[in-house]
Design a protein around this motif. Structure first.
Motif, PDB file in Angstrom:
ATOM      1  N   TYR A 142      11.237  38.296  34.172  1.00  0.00           N
ATOM      2  CA  TYR A 142      11.486  37.669  35.474  1.00  0.00           C
ATOM      3  C   TYR A 142      12.367  36.442  35.326  1.00  0.00           C
ATOM      4  O   TYR A 142      12.310  35.729  34.320  1.00  0.00           O
ATOM      5  N   ASN A 143      13.182  36.184  36.342  1.00  0.00           N
ATOM      6  CA  ASN A 143      13.961  34.950  36.372  1.00  0.00           C
ATOM      7  C   ASN A 143      13.004  33.757  36.408  1.00  0.00           C
ATOM      8  O   ASN A 143      11.944  33.807  37.046  1.00  0.00           O
ATOM      9  N   GLY A 144      13.411  32.686  35.747  1.00  0.00           N
ATOM     10  CA  GLY A 144      12.602  31.473  35.734  1.00  0.00           C
ATOM     11  C   GLY A 144      13.101  30.461  36.752  1.00  0.00           C
ATOM     12  O   GLY A 144      14.285  30.406  37.082  1.00  0.00           O
ATOM     13  N   GLU A 246      12.242  30.141  44.587  1.00  0.00           N
ATOM     14  CA  GLU A 246      12.541  28.706  44.671  1.00  0.00           C
ATOM     15  C   GLU A 246      11.754  28.065  45.811  1.00  0.00           C
ATOM     16  O   GLU A 246      11.205  26.957  45.654  1.00  0.00           O
ATOM     17  N   ALA A 247      11.706  28.733  46.962  1.00  0.00           N
ATOM     18  CA  ALA A 247      10.955  28.202  48.097  1.00  0.00           C
ATOM     19  C   ALA A 247       9.475  28.065  47.748  1.00  0.00           C
ATOM     20  O   ALA A 247       8.840  27.041  48.048  1.00  0.00           O
ATOM     21  N   LEU A 265       6.578  39.013  43.661  1.00  0.00           N
ATOM     22  CA  LEU A 265       6.509  37.557  43.788  1.00  0.00           C
ATOM     23  C   LEU A 265       5.384  37.121  44.716  1.00  0.00           C
ATOM     24  O   LEU A 265       4.640  36.183  44.419  1.00  0.00           O
ATOM     25  N   VAL A 266       5.260  37.804  45.849  1.00  0.00           N
ATOM     26  CA  VAL A 266       4.410  37.340  46.942  1.00  0.00           C
ATOM     27  C   VAL A 266       3.165  38.212  47.057  1.00  0.00           C
ATOM     28  O   VAL A 266       3.262  39.434  47.198  1.00  0.00           O
ATOM     29  N   GLN A 309       4.737  28.059  39.106  1.00  0.00           N
ATOM     30  CA  GLN A 309       4.583  27.185  37.949  1.00  0.00           C
ATOM     31  C   GLN A 309       3.941  27.900  36.768  1.00  0.00           C
ATOM     32  O   GLN A 309       4.284  27.635  35.615  1.00  0.00           O
ATOM     33  N   THR A 310       3.039  28.835  37.031  1.00  0.00           N
ATOM     34  CA  THR A 310       2.325  29.501  35.936  1.00  0.00           C
ATOM     35  C   THR A 310       2.982  30.800  35.486  1.00  0.00           C
ATOM     36  O   THR A 310       2.970  31.124  34.299  1.00  0.00           O
ATOM     37  N   GLN A 311       3.586  31.550  36.422  1.00  0.00           N
ATOM     38  CA  GLN A 311       4.068  32.888  36.074  1.00  0.00           C
ATOM     39  C   GLN A 311       5.581  33.062  36.116  1.00  0.00           C
ATOM     40  O   GLN A 311       6.105  34.009  35.513  1.00  0.00           O
ATOM     41  N   PHE A 312       6.285  32.189  36.815  1.00  0.00           N
ATOM     42  CA  PHE A 312       7.735  32.367  36.961  1.00  0.00           C
ATOM     43  C   PHE A 312       8.487  31.086  36.592  1.00  0.00           C
ATOM     44  O   PHE A 312       9.540  30.809  37.146  1.00  0.00           O
TER      45      PHE A 312
END
Length: 333
Positions: A142-144, A246-247, A265-266, A309-312
């Motif tokens: 995944y993108n960070g 990012e949001a 993501l969601v 913060q924890t996964q991405f």
């Protein structure tokens, strides 16, 4: 690690710059050789950059023309969006269909075949690549997100209409065409600020839609997230969903389409609200639900920022790529 990269002005540029900066901070020598945008479609007019003598792995975007690839060195190919995805067809122009089929697909086929490792930015994208190109060696990283820049604001929001943000281009793929009807139904208690050009004659925009000035990335973009009450993103297809991530990192509740990579993501009702794709009513109902429920806003804000913060986070992405580099170098020797 060497990155011969075409500058496209898109999220893939951001990805490459962040990865290279992160690798250098970790003590891994990495460098970008930027190529002009026309190197994508007129490669014969662009000089082939010289591979640095120290480089022992080349890392490319899948759209890079094979002319720019060096010989006898391990290759990592990144796929950010599978443009061969059939779900994308209704949102392409005829020119895009021809360009993708006759130009981009042969390039990607070559780069994927030549790669020692293919990396997709989501499981959704990996699945499309595996299906279309008939391969199995597709990993997912995944993108960070830089959570030092994209972080929740501690400044209380002023009393005002419920402020919604849309970030992206005005294409049908991004769902911009749905925004006027959504905002028309939401009415005067809601306002939407969007990136891009107000003078877009393609759409009849209601009075509660406002164009933002050009935002410098990343600091002004982060502030736009922090100033809003919710992100609205009715996209039809995303390879990853950088805007959404990012949001979320900024603690902004997100109301997004339940499509492509976004459910990775969601988590619905936990870190955001997922709506039925193309369903204006679903978006309107969920935005009104969010606006009227302060506890839901707080819950989604806390959970979404914690999830990123924890996964991405950026460190996870950097460490995962370093593992791939080490694996390839061990195989080489």
């Amino acid at each position: 690690m060497w990155f011969p990269t075409i500058r496209t002005g898109s999220g893939s540029d951001v990805f490459t710059e962040q990865l290279v900066n992160g690798l250098n901070k970790q003590g891994v020598l990495a460098e970008i050789s930027w190529l002009p945008h026309h190197a994508e479609y007129l490669p014969w007019l662009v000089h082939k950059p010289q591979k640095p003598d120290w480089a022992n792995i080349v890392h490319i975007n899948s759209w890079l023309h094979p002319k720019f690839l060096p010989d006898n060195i391990p290759i990592i190919t990144n796929v950010h969006l599978c443009v061969q995805d059939k779900a994308l067809l209704p949102y392409k122009s005829m020119a895009q269909k021809i360009y993708h089929q006759l130009w981009i697909t042969p390039i990607e086929r070559h780069n994927i075949k030549q790669a020692n490792k293919v990396i997709a930015v989501s499981h959704y994208t990996a699945k499309q690549v595996i299906s279309f190109f008939n391969i199995n060696n597709v990993g997912v990283i995944y993108n960070g997100i830089d959570t030092e820049i994209f972080t929740p604001s501690q400044i209380p929001k002023a009393k005002r209409p419920f402020r919604i943000l849309f970030a992206g281009n005005h294409s049908k793929r991004k769902g911009f065409d749905l925004l006027p009807e959504i905002m028309q139904q939401l009415g005067a208690d809601f306002e939407l600020y969007y990136t891009g050009n107000r003078e877009d004659a393609s759409y009849n925009l209601p009075k509660n839609m406002y164009a933002l000035p050009r935002l410098n990335y990343p600091l002004e973009m982060a502030k736009a997230y922090q100033d809003a009450d919710a992100l609205l993103f009715p996209t039809r297809l995303e390879g990853f969903g950088l805007v959404v991530a990012e949001a979320m990192a900024c603690g902004l509740p997100v109301v997004v389409a339940n499509s492509s990579a976004l459910p990775e993501l969601v988590e619905h009702n936990l870190s955001g609200l997922l709506c039925k794709k193309d369903d204006v009513h679903s978006f309107v109902v969920n935005i009104k639900k969010l606006q009227s429920d302060k506890q839901l806003q707080l819950t989604l804000s806390r959970n979404s920022s914690a999830r990123i913060q924890t996964q991405f986070n950026m460190n996870n992405m950097i460490e995962n790529y370093i593992k791939i580099y080490k694996l390839l170098l061990n195989e080489k020797h």
